[in-house]
Design an enzyme around this catalytic site. Structure first.
Site, mmCIF file in Angstrom:
data_model
loop_
_atom_site.group_PDB
_atom_site.id
_atom_site.type_symbol
_atom_site.label_atom_id
_atom_site.label_comp_id
_atom_site.label_asym_id
_atom_site.label_seq_id
_atom_site.Cartn_x
_atom_site.Cartn_y
_atom_site.Cartn_z
ATOM 1 N N LYS A 230 3.245 11.622 -11.245
ATOM 2 C CA LYS A 230 2.427 10.744 -12.093
ATOM 3 C C LYS A 230 3.175 9.438 -12.279
ATOM 4 C CE LYS A 230 -0.291 13.983 -14.856
ATOM 5 N NZ LYS A 230 -0.538 14.504 -16.218
ATOM 6 N N HIS B 78 0.855 18.158 -26.877
ATOM 7 C CA HIS B 78 0.661 16.719 -26.681
ATOM 8 C C HIS B 78 -0.620 16.187 -27.326
ATOM 9 C CE1 HIS B 78 3.957 17.341 -23.947
ATOM 10 N NE2 HIS B 78 3.964 16.087 -23.544
ATOM 11 N N ARG C 241 0.820 -1.239 0.000
ATOM 12 C CA ARG C 241 0.000 0.000 0.000
ATOM 13 C C ARG C 241 0.842 1.273 0.000
ATOM 14 N NH1 ARG C 241 -3.217 -3.188 3.496
ATOM 15 N NH2 ARG C 241 -5.027 -3.961 2.370
ATOM 16 N N LYS D 135 8.134 23.157 -13.503
ATOM 17 C CA LYS D 135 7.230 22.021 -13.267
ATOM 18 C C LYS D 135 6.816 21.978 -11.793
ATOM 19 C CE LYS D 135 5.671 17.527 -14.182
ATOM 20 N NZ LYS D 135 5.702 16.306 -14.929
ATOM 21 N N GLU E 194 10.663 18.889 -24.741
ATOM 22 C CA GLU E 194 9.967 19.220 -23.484
ATOM 23 C C GLU E 194 10.582 20.470 -22.853
ATOM 24 O OE1 GLU E 194 7.231 17.741 -22.560
ATOM 25 O OE2 GLU E 194 7.257 15.751 -23.464
ATOM 26 N N ASN F 99 0.611 19.850 -21.062
ATOM 27 C CA ASN F 99 0.295 19.033 -22.245
ATOM 28 C C ASN F 99 0.371 19.830 -23.542
ATOM 29 O OD1 ASN F 99 -0.264 16.660 -20.751
ATOM 30 N ND2 ASN F 99 -2.156 17.638 -20.090
ATOM 31 N N ARG G 141 -2.447 22.426 -14.436
ATOM 32 C CA ARG G 141 -1.435 21.428 -14.804
ATOM 33 C C ARG G 141 -1.597 20.987 -16.259
ATOM 34 N NH1 ARG G 141 1.100 16.440 -11.183
ATOM 35 N NH2 ARG G 141 2.390 15.609 -12.861
ATOM 36 N N HIS H 48 8.628 10.232 -28.371
ATOM 37 C CA HIS H 48 7.628 11.109 -27.750
ATOM 38 C C HIS H 48 7.942 12.595 -27.998
ATOM 39 C CE1 HIS H 48 4.709 12.463 -24.810
ATOM 40 N NE2 HIS H 48 5.656 13.171 -24.219
ATOM 41 N N GLU I 194 -4.058 17.705 -11.408
ATOM 42 C CA GLU I 194 -4.481 18.110 -12.751
ATOM 43 C C GLU I 194 -5.986 18.324 -12.874
ATOM 44 O OE1 GLU I 194 -2.309 16.204 -15.926
ATOM 45 O OE2 GLU I 194 -3.773 16.903 -17.378
ATOM 46 N N HIS J 212 0.348 13.177 -29.295
ATOM 47 C CA HIS J 212 -0.052 11.803 -28.926
ATOM 48 C C HIS J 212 -0.758 11.108 -30.083
ATOM 49 C CE1 HIS J 212 0.038 12.457 -24.293
ATOM 50 N NE2 HIS J 212 1.139 11.852 -24.712
HETATM 51 P P1 NAD Z 1 12.943 5.589 -21.750
HETATM 52 O O1 NAD Z 1 12.775 5.444 -20.299
HETATM 53 O O2 NAD Z 1 12.471 4.498 -22.628
HETATM 54 O O3 NAD Z 1 14.479 5.892 -22.069
HETATM 55 C C1 NAD Z 1 14.867 6.078 -23.398
HETATM 56 C C2 NAD Z 1 16.025 5.113 -23.776
HETATM 57 O O4 NAD Z 1 17.237 5.623 -23.226
HETATM 58 C C3 NAD Z 1 15.878 3.704 -23.227
HETATM 59 O O5 NAD Z 1 16.381 2.812 -24.178
HETATM 60 C C4 NAD Z 1 16.786 3.698 -21.999
HETATM 61 O O6 NAD Z 1 17.268 2.419 -21.691
HETATM 62 C C5 NAD Z 1 17.896 4.598 -22.455
HETATM 63 N N1 NAD Z 1 18.625 5.321 -21.427
HETATM 64 C C6 NAD Z 1 18.126 5.949 -20.339
HETATM 65 N N2 NAD Z 1 19.086 6.651 -19.731
HETATM 66 C C7 NAD Z 1 20.218 6.466 -20.414
HETATM 67 C C8 NAD Z 1 21.543 6.952 -20.285
HETATM 68 N N3 NAD Z 1 21.860 7.859 -19.369
HETATM 69 N N4 NAD Z 1 22.476 6.520 -21.155
HETATM 70 C C9 NAD Z 1 22.140 5.638 -22.161
HETATM 71 N N5 NAD Z 1 20.893 5.176 -22.360
HETATM 72 C C10 NAD Z 1 19.948 5.589 -21.492
HETATM 73 O O7 NAD Z 1 12.204 6.913 -22.290
HETATM 74 P P2 NAD Z 1 11.985 8.371 -21.712
HETATM 75 O O8 NAD Z 1 11.889 9.238 -22.892
HETATM 76 O O9 NAD Z 1 12.930 8.719 -20.638
HETATM 77 O O10 NAD Z 1 10.555 8.251 -21.013
HETATM 78 C C11 NAD Z 1 9.404 7.952 -21.754
HETATM 79 C C12 NAD Z 1 8.333 7.479 -20.812
HETATM 80 O O11 NAD Z 1 8.065 8.522 -19.877
HETATM 81 C C13 NAD Z 1 7.012 7.140 -21.471
HETATM 82 O O12 NAD Z 1 6.544 5.919 -20.957
HETATM 83 C C14 NAD Z 1 6.092 8.273 -21.052
HETATM 84 O O13 NAD Z 1 4.745 7.863 -20.966
HETATM 85 C C15 NAD Z 1 6.658 8.621 -19.712
HETATM 86 N N6 NAD Z 1 6.371 9.992 -19.253
HETATM 87 C C16 NAD Z 1 5.881 10.146 -17.995
HETATM 88 C C17 NAD Z 1 5.636 11.399 -17.512
HETATM 89 C C18 NAD Z 1 5.166 11.574 -16.108
HETATM 90 O O14 NAD Z 1 4.815 12.699 -15.718
HETATM 91 N N7 NAD Z 1 5.156 10.526 -15.305
HETATM 92 C C19 NAD Z 1 5.886 12.531 -18.291
HETATM 93 C C20 NAD Z 1 6.400 12.343 -19.574
HETATM 94 C C21 NAD Z 1 6.642 11.060 -20.050
HETATM 95 N N1 GLY Z 2 3.925 15.337 -18.049
HETATM 96 C C1 GLY Z 2 2.691 15.969 -17.732
HETATM 97 C C2 GLY Z 2 2.454 16.106 -16.278
HETATM 98 O O1 GLY Z 2 3.283 15.749 -15.462
HETATM 99 O O2 GLY Z 2 1.425 16.560 -15.896
#
Ligand code: NAD
Ligand code: GLY
Length: 360
Positions: A141, A246, A119, A225, A183, A243, A239, A263, A235, A250
């Site tokens: 998130k 996006h 939990r 942020k 971003e 987006n 917030r 992305h 949100e 998306h």
């Molecule tokens: P990712 O986590 O897939 O990383 C991108 C690639 O880089 C992967 O292959 C990873 O293994 C590699 N990598 C990471 N760090 C590295 C480093 N320092 N050196 C070499 N390789 C490295 O992608 P991302 O773009 O970081 O994140 C995308 C995800 O984030 C999506 O699932 C998206 O939905 C999510 N997201 C969440 C939020 C949120 O607020 N929670 C906001 C935006 C995006």
């Molecule tokens: N990435 C959008 C949010 O955190 O609200």
């Protein structure tokens, strides 16, 4: 040298530390964690996994690593279950912690596991992609995908610390790094014209990953942020401005098939679409829109859907299923001027379609 940004959420508040060589654990130790599960992926683990583990051990926290396959496919319930089991095997209890070491995939998945295991146990974010540093590791998130769509299961669950070691960006593949810059540009447009001007001035340094510039810019994005999340954690209002770009982004990302456009690349194109809509319906200046496009191009980001673009009908359907849509009508974040946006804007069908056809 490091910079600290506070996310001011009362008793759920926390510090984001941005710097060179910073590592997670100090806050976990203060909270009394004696065991931790480091969740990381197959690309990040060989680079930074052992150092993270030994740093935690140095703080007196018994740490074990759970390594998941790199990539978006890993962000699902099956991998969450694997991690719950790994947590049990590692002897985690309610005073233990989960540490996410990696990009947004690992951060969202590990955060969801931390939010739900027993939990909810303490959670620390050690982002290693630019996108994760400026966006996904901050704001709470967490979640996983279902076959029906992205991020459909999740929880708002704040970390207790975020440690962004910008030296890890040195190993990030170029395309991933540039995708994160989309971003960064977003924060300039939605909030801070001074940041936007700085990005224009220092685009080359940023693209070349000059450490001082990167560190300062990441910290500024985190400040923005943090402020937006402080104003509207769950949100229900402002917030939504995060987006920007996006809604179209998306739709394009999913229509092209996840993985074909990153992305940030889709968001870059989506920001240009939103800028064009804003010219039409908010009086956003043509010169300002050109500044945005020029900056994105200098940062190596795409600004048009490209030849293989999906049809208008496909994109329109995708925008209608966006989480912010009301009765299939997408709601856009539009720009009045660089640094000032409005959210929740509905645009007529004809204006959306004509804007796309005229531009793409
Ligand atoms: P990712 O986590 O897939 O990383 C991108 C690639 O880089 C992967 O292959 C990873 O293994 C590699 N990598 C990471 N760090 C590295 C480093 N320092 N050196 C070499 N390789 C490295 O992608 P991302 O773009 O970081 O994140 C995308 C995800 O984030 C999506 O699932 C998206 O939905 C999510 N997201 C969440 C939020 C949120 O607020 N929670 C906001 C935006 C995006
Ligand atoms: N990435 C959008 C949010 O955190 O609200």
């Amino acid at each position: 040298m490091s910079r600290t940004v506070r996310v001011d959420l009362g008793d759920r508040g926390y510090d984001i530390v941005v710097g060179r060589g910073v590592a997670p654990g100090a806050r976990l130790k203060e909270l009394g964690a004696r065991t931790a599960l480091i969740v990381t992926d197959t690309h990040v683990d060989p680079l930074y996994g052992a150092a993270c583990e030994s740093h935690l051990r140095g703080l007196g926290i018994e740490a074990k690593r759970a390594v998941v396959e790199a990539g978006e496919e890993t962000k699902d319930l099956r991998h969450a279950e694997t991690l719950y089991r790994a947590a049990l095997e590692a002897g985690l209890d309610r005073s233990s912690a989960v540490v996410a070491l990696g990009g947004g995939v690992v951060g969202d998945l590990a955060g969801f596991v931390a939010a739900t295991f027993l939990r909810g146990i303490a959670f620390s974010q050690a982002p290693t992609t630019l996108l994760a540093m400026v966006d996904s590791s901050v704001g709470g998130k967490t979640g996983v995908n279902l076959p029906e769509g992205k991020n459909l299961v999740g929880a708002f669950y704040q970390p207790c610390e975020v440690l962004a070691d910008v030296t890890t960006l040195a190993t990030l593949p170029e395309r991933e790094y540039l995708s994160g810059l989309a971003e960064v540009v977003k924060y300039g447009v939605i909030w801070d014209a001074v940041l936007f001007e700085r990005l224009e001035r220092e685009a080359d340094a940023l693209r070349a990953r000059e450490p001082v510039v990167v560190e300062e810019v990441v910290a500024r994005c985190c400040e923005i942020k943090a402020e937006v999340v402080r104003l509207d954690e769950k949100e229900t209002g402002v917030r939504a401005i995060l987006n920007f770009g996006h809604t179209f982004g998306h739709a394009l990302e999913s229509a092209c098939g996840y993985g074909s456009l990153l992305h940030g690349e889709a968001v870059s194109i989506g920001m240009v679409f939103a800028a064009r809509l804003s010219q039409r319906s908010r009086g956003f200046g043509a010169g300002e829109a050109e500044r945005l496009i020029a900056l994105l191009e200098r940062l190596g980001l795409p600004v048009r859907p490209g030849r293989a673009a999906p049809s208008w009908e496909t994109l329109r359907r995708g925008m209608g299923t966006d989480k912010k849509a009301r009765g299939r009508m997408p709601r856009f974040v539009l720009v009045d001027r660089i640094g000032a946006v409005v959210f929740g804007c509905e645009i007529s069908e004809s204006a959306m379609e004509e804007t796309l056809r005229a531009w793409a």
